[in-house]
Design an enzyme around this catalytic site. Structure first.
Site, PDB file in Angstrom:
ATOM      1  N   HIS A 186      -1.407   8.540  20.097  1.00 48.32           N
ATOM      2  CA  HIS A 186      -0.261   8.143  20.932  1.00 48.32           C
ATOM      3  C   HIS A 186      -0.730   7.605  22.280  1.00 48.32           C
ATOM      4  CE1 HIS A 186       2.876   9.421  18.186  1.00 48.32           C
ATOM      5  NE2 HIS A 186       2.269  10.581  18.006  1.00 48.32           N
ATOM      6  N   GLU A 243      -0.713  13.491  15.320  1.00 47.61           N
ATOM      7  CA  GLU A 243      -0.573  12.151  14.736  1.00 47.61           C
ATOM      8  C   GLU A 243      -1.617  11.160  15.261  1.00 47.61           C
ATOM      9  OE1 GLU A 243       4.213  12.384  13.918  1.00 47.61           O
ATOM     10  OE2 GLU A 243       3.589  11.636  15.874  1.00 47.61           O
ATOM     11  N   ASP A 247       2.882   8.596  26.137  1.00 44.58           N
ATOM     12  CA  ASP A 247       2.954   8.269  24.707  1.00 44.58           C
ATOM     13  C   ASP A 247       2.726   6.765  24.563  1.00 44.58           C
ATOM     14  OD1 ASP A 247       3.623   8.426  21.846  1.00 44.58           O
ATOM     15  OD2 ASP A 247       4.460  10.373  22.382  1.00 44.58           O
ATOM     16  N   TYR A 274      13.962  20.849  16.459  1.00 38.93           N
ATOM     17  CA  TYR A 274      13.947  19.422  16.788  1.00 38.93           C
ATOM     18  C   TYR A 274      15.361  18.958  17.146  1.00 38.93           C
ATOM     19  CZ  TYR A 274       9.087  18.262  16.339  1.00 38.93           C
ATOM     20  OH  TYR A 274       7.737  18.141  16.592  1.00 38.93           O
ATOM     21  N   ARG A 320       9.410   7.657  25.582  1.00 38.23           N
ATOM     22  CA  ARG A 320      10.215   6.732  24.767  1.00 38.23           C
ATOM     23  C   ARG A 320      11.403   6.253  25.598  1.00 38.23           C
ATOM     24  NH1 ARG A 320       7.758  10.251  21.104  1.00 38.23           N
ATOM     25  NH2 ARG A 320       6.221   9.059  19.938  1.00 38.23           N
ATOM     26  N   THR A 346      12.804  11.273  22.413  1.00 30.58           N
ATOM     27  CA  THR A 346      13.866  10.415  22.930  1.00 30.58           C
ATOM     28  C   THR A 346      13.814   8.964  22.438  1.00 30.58           C
ATOM     29  OG1 THR A 346      12.570   9.972  24.920  1.00 30.58           O
ATOM     30  CG2 THR A 346      14.110  11.832  25.014  1.00 30.58           C
TER      31      THR A 346
END
Ligand code: ACM
Length: 617
Positions: free
Chosen positions: A274, A337, A197, A428, A168, A482
């Site tokens: 991702h 995910e 990602d 987190y 990110r 991030t």
């Protein structure tokens, strides 16, 4: 009467000159400020004053490695250091402590010399970290004195990790090395490197040059906090191409750097979700033809790679290069995910399901992982993945990283799988540090509220898990995503001081937890963080007491855990700064709606905390 006698006797004993070995006074550990708290620490009266010329005894490669770090550290105090195998030395590093566990160490500082004993490099390195913390960061550089101690120490958990997402936002090698230094200084041993990602692929793969020429870049980036955006008009982009990647030469350099610090790198290559950045370069790996581009905002995307032969070939080739670059045991395959929308609609996936007797599309991911796992094992490595890998079914050899709370970890341990606990919200570190989510004076964060105490309060051994299964909990890890962590300084702001809490829950036995004691030691660590120019979050002042002194008035008493900090306050709604009231012992205000008590900490390094507002009772 009796009591008095004892006191006199005690006073006499304490004032006696050294009788051989120094007396054991067992000072509270927080006076030494060590984090993570050692398993056993005995503090003796007196100090060892380091000579100007220091001889370090070191013979094996590990001893010499640690002696070299020690030499660099002592060099900062103007000391002249020589390293030789001779035991006639001021500091003795010995990896002959064969009975000690792999990462355990014993540190003995006497009035004459320092000895660190371990069974190998990691223990010696951790002994050095403890030793370095024993020297006050603010002390007299010319006269370095080390308090006399005997420390016997070993970690509670084998996996003590910290993850950094470089997709990110990208961080240069120089900062990745700093990150490794941060974690190594606090006895963490695993750097989970989230390399791929949707928003960018960050590692050179020789076989697939478009991963770095195409996938490593996105055309622009969303401005602001996506979770606060309600309608399409709220989404604004910066119009600036963004990206970067690590060459294989850089990766090798970072791996060697980490090895010297006894940090293992776990590379993460996300699959099958991702993976938009992969599809941007290799759209043939998608279930449906089309053009794809690296994501420019955050979230979960339906376009994921298709579990076809081409995709296996791609990931097997990638993993071959990854396995050769990273010497650690584990390769992380992500697995989180991964929506199955495109898989459901794909004739190729339907054929896979029919051919393999799979009736639930979710299980196709398990089938996919099992094949990838075999491949990873053929390279002599172990598979680890986020807890979604449980849903498709996993083999007994897979290790699960529990992130959606502890549930996945508990289930995996009950299956007999090994587990790393990295649950949100506790682990987190991208979560905010202010009770007011999206406080205007805080940097933009993903949301949430994760103060130091909450991180510290996490126990990696879930209550619900039968103690006979605790052996499956390899350890604990914090994750730093991030999306909003755009710069190295912001990484430091998110990490510190919360990384210190992670360090302690990973290293020190859960039954020795004491937040107040820990906080006292955190205070001591701020000096060390300042010495390293780490951009930690300066904690706001806290209110220790409010008493109603007389009708209509309230007295405030404030405190800061930052040693030597000033507290400044205002009563008129202005943001306090160095020009506003300086707090000393207390202040009294009328109980009146117009009064707003606002305060900031100003640390000795000049940085201010975010202002805090206290309610007038
Ligand atoms: C995750 O936070 N998606 C593992």
């Amino acid at each position: 009467m009796k009591t008095k006698c004892y006191l006199v006797l005690l006073a006499t004993l304490l004032s006696l000159p050294y009788l051989g070995q120094a007396q054991k006074t067992d000072k509270p550990a927080h006076t030494l400020g060590i984090i993570p708290l050692p398993a056993e620490i005995i503090s003796h009266n007196g100090f060892y004053a380091l000579p100007q010329n220091i001889k370090i005894s070191a013979k094996t490669a590990d001893e010499i490695n640690v002696a070299t770090f020690m030499g660099e550290w002592l060099g900062q105090y103007g000391k002249k250091v020589s390293i030789s195998p001779s035991k006639n030395a001021d500091i003795i590093l010995s990896s002959a402590g064969g009975s000690l566990k792999k990462e355990a160490y014993e540190l003995d500082v006497t009035a004459k010399k320092i000895t660190i004993t371990a069974s190998g490099g990691p223990g010696l390195f951790y002994g050095l970290q403890t030793l370095m913390q024993l020297v006050p960061a603010t002390g007299d550089k010319a006269n370095v004195r080390i308090p006399l101690v005997t420390v016997k120490d070993q970690p509670a958990f084998a996996w003590r990790g910290s993850m950094l997402d470089v997709s990110r936002h990208f961080f240069p090698v120089s900062f990745i090395k700093k990150y490794i230094d941060f974690i190594a200084a606090y006895k963490l041993n695993t750097f989970h490197w989230h390399l791929t990602d949707d928003q960018g692929w960050r590692i050179e793969i020789k076989k697939y040059p478009k991963l770095t020429s195409v996938s490593a870049f996105r055309k622009e980036t969303l401005i602001g906090a996506q979770q606060q955006m309600k309608k399409p008009d709220d989404f604004k982009y910066d119009g600036t191409p963004y990206g970067g990647f690590y060459t294989q030469e850089e990766i090798k350099d970072v791996v060697a750097y980490a090895q010297k610090r006894y940090v293992t790198i776990v590379p993460e290559i996300e699959m099958p979700g991702h993976s938009l950045a992969v599809l941007a370069a290799y759209p043939e790996l998608a279930c449906k033809p089309g053009t794809y581009e690296a994501a420019t905002k955050w979230g979960i995307f339906e376009d994921i790679v298709c579990p076809t032969e081409q995709t296996f070939e791609f990931f097997e080739n990638v993993l071959t290069e990854i396995a050769a670059l990273f010497p650690g045991e584990y390769i992380h395959i992500g697995g989180d995910e991964a929506p199955k929308t495109v898989w459901k609609a794909s004739p190729a996936v339907q054929k896979i399901m029919a051919d393999n007797n799979i009736t639930d599309v979710e299980k196709v991911q398990g089938w996919f992982n099992a094949r990838i796992e075999k491949f990873i094992q053929s390279k002599g490595k172990k598979l680890i993945g986020w807890d979604e890998i449980l849903e498709g079914g996993i083999t007994p050899a897979s290790t699960v990283m529990s992130w959606r709370g502890e549930k996945g970890g508990i289930e995996a341990a009950r299956h007999g799988n090994n587990v790393v606990m990295a649950p949100s919200p506790f682990m987190y570190l991208d979560y905010g540090q202010n009770p007011q989510v999206h406080h205007p004076a805080e940097p933009v964060m993903i949301g949430g509220y994760l103060p130091l105490e909450k991180v510290y309060g996490y126990n990696p051994l879930p209550k619900e898990l039968d103690p006979t299964l605790h052996k499956h909990i390899l350890g604990v890890q914090a994750n730093l995503w991030t999306e909003y962590i755009t710069t190295p300084q912001k990484v430091e702001y998110a990490l510190f001081p919360r990384l210190l809490a992670l360090s302690e829950i990973a290293w020190s036995a859960p039954n020795r937890k004491d937040f107040k004691d820990f906080e006292g030691r955190v205070a001591h660590q701020f000096h060390h963080l300042d010495k390293k120019n780490i951009h930690y979050r300066v904690p706001e002042p806290t209110r220790t007491e409010t008493t109603q002194t007389e009708q209509g008035k309230a007295t405030f008493m404030l405190a800061s855990i930052v040693p030597g900090a000033e507290i400044r306050y205002t009563l008129d709604g202005h943001i306090p700064d160095q020009t506003t009231h300086l707090y000393s012992t207390s202040f009294t205000v009328p109980r009146n709606r117009n009064i707003k008590v606002r305060a900031v900490t100003i640390a000795p390094n000049g940085r201010h905390s975010v202002p805090v507002e206290f309610e007038v009772p």
